[in-house]
Design a protein around this motif. Structure first.
Motif, short mmCIF file in Angstrom:
data_model
loop_
_atom_site.label_atom_id
_atom_site.label_comp_id
_atom_site.label_asym_id
_atom_site.label_seq_id
_atom_site.Cartn_x
_atom_site.Cartn_y
_atom_site.Cartn_z
N VAL A 293 0.84 -1.19 0.00
CA VAL A 293 0.00 0.00 0.00
C VAL A 293 0.88 1.25 0.00
CG1 VAL A 293 -1.75 1.30 1.28
CG2 VAL A 293 -1.85 -1.20 1.21
N VAL B 175 -3.44 5.85 1.17
CA VAL B 175 -4.80 5.51 1.59
C VAL B 175 -5.63 6.78 1.56
CG1 VAL B 175 -6.25 4.56 3.41
CG2 VAL B 175 -3.93 3.67 3.08
N TYR C 148 -7.18 2.53 -1.90
CA TYR C 148 -5.79 2.19 -1.64
C TYR C 148 -5.01 2.26 -2.97
CZ TYR C 148 -7.71 0.06 2.62
OH TYR C 148 -8.36 -0.17 3.80
N SER C 149 -3.89 2.93 -2.97
CA SER C 149 -2.98 2.86 -4.10
C SER C 149 -2.00 1.74 -3.81
CB SER C 149 -2.23 4.19 -4.28
OG SER C 149 -1.33 4.10 -5.37
N VAL C 150 -2.03 0.68 -4.65
CA VAL C 150 -1.26 -0.53 -4.39
C VAL C 150 -0.24 -0.74 -5.50
CG1 VAL C 150 -1.40 -3.03 -4.02
CG2 VAL C 150 -3.23 -1.56 -3.18
N LYS D 26 1.33 0.19 -10.55
CA LYS D 26 0.53 0.71 -9.45
C LYS D 26 -0.90 0.91 -9.93
CE LYS D 26 2.42 4.00 -7.06
NZ LYS D 26 2.88 5.37 -6.66
N ASP E 50 -5.19 1.85 -8.37
CA ASP E 50 -6.09 2.17 -7.27
C ASP E 50 -7.03 1.00 -7.00
OD1 ASP E 50 -5.02 4.67 -6.88
OD2 ASP E 50 -6.55 5.72 -8.04
N ILE F 212 -4.84 -1.86 7.77
CA ILE F 212 -4.25 -1.69 6.44
C ILE F 212 -3.81 -0.24 6.30
CG2 ILE F 212 -4.65 -1.79 3.96
CD1 ILE F 212 -6.65 -4.02 4.45
N VAL G 208 -0.30 2.56 5.07
CA VAL G 208 0.79 2.73 4.11
C VAL G 208 1.99 1.87 4.51
CG1 VAL G 208 2.45 4.38 3.15
CG2 VAL G 208 0.06 5.05 3.46
#
Length: 281
Positions: free
Chosen positions: A67, A70, A79-81, A87, A89, A119, A121
């Motif tokens: 992550v 958030v 969440y940017s994963v 990467k 969203d 959950i 960063v």
């Protein structure tokens, strides 16, 4: 290994009737492990059209990543994963009833779930959901996002996605075809990712296939394998330091890129950290 034993998503050719080929049928509801790079490269479908990866229609996907940010909103959390390949969203829809179907700010319905406050960063998560497009932007509408508690899962999920991709684009591994009496694929060199042998039934270079390697390739792998294990892998800068008396910095960089392209290494938290795909690491 479970991914070789034939779960529902592994049986790409199973079932030839028309019901399995229809949108929303059982075949298209199965879970496909992917990398974020594959999701980013998907071409936007026509309105309400199916989504394809490797020529196969997909609906439910799963991947593991870290992550990076958030964003808490009134009806969802974004969440940017990142997984080392790209990467994306991930939207988690919160509140409402148990049927899903709340309409978010992108006009799309999503499955409701309890948002896990743990959950944050920097945490690794496993994502389950569907790839969605809205106004030219893509995101994953999540059915479930859970914390990764065993970091071995990061390596396993990456290899799982590689295996499924190769199985879909090139057919079963050569070793499995030979056992079934089919001819092996010709024209594949010993250093190919698709060479026979190896613990994954023929995807040799994904594991311990050292054929075709030069001395510097073997040296880079040796540095990684003899270093203390870490879930984030080893920094490429550290590899360069360990090999400074034998190879130049640019030579090590080129060797790492070759090993990644051949499936011996993969990036972890970013492009500067790598881990070996060897089953014996």
């Amino acid at each position: 290994m479970a991914l070789l034993s034939g779960g529902g998503w592994m049986s790409a050719d199973a079932g030839g009737n028309d019901d399995n080929k229809t949108r929303g049928g059982y075949k298209n509801q199965t879970l496909r492990p992917v990398t974020i790079k594959q999701l980013v490269e998907v071409s936007p479908p026509p309105a309400n059209g199916p989504i394809f990866i490797d020529g196969c229609e997909i609906k439910n996907i799963t991947f593991v990543g870290v992550v990076r940010s958030v964003l808490q909103q009134s009806i969802n959390v974004i969440y940017s994963v990142e997984d080392g390949t790209g990467k994306i969203d991930v939207r988690v829809w919160a509140g409402g009833n148990d049927q899903g179907g709340d309409m978010g700010d992108d006009g799309q319905g999503g499955s409701n779930q309890m948002v896990d406050p743990n959950i944050t960063v920097g945490k690794y998560v496993c994502v389950y959901g569907e790839l969605r497009f809205f106004n030219g932007k893509r995101n994953v509408s999540s059915h479930k996002v859970r914390l990764v508690t065993d970091h071995n899962e990061i390596a396993y999920r990456g290899m799982e996605a590689i295996y499924v991709h190769l199985n879909a684009t090139r057919g079963p591994p050569p070793a499995l075809r030979q056992r079934a009496g089919a001819p092996a694929v010709s024209g594949m060199g010993g250093s190919s990712m698709y060479s026979s042998g190896g613990a994954m039934g023929g995807y040799g270079a994904m594991v311990s296939n050292d054929q075709g390697m030069s001395a510097i390739h073997a040296s880079v792998l040796d540095v990684i394998k003899t270093s203390p294990p870490h879930p984030n892998g080893l920094e490429i800068a550290v590899i360069k330091q360990r090999l400074a008396g034998r190879y130049q910095s640019n030579q090590v960089s080129e060797a790492v890129e070759w090993l990644i392209s051949e499936g011996h290494l993969y990036n972890t938290i970013d492009e500067t950290h790598v881990l070996s795909t060897s089953m014996n690491d």
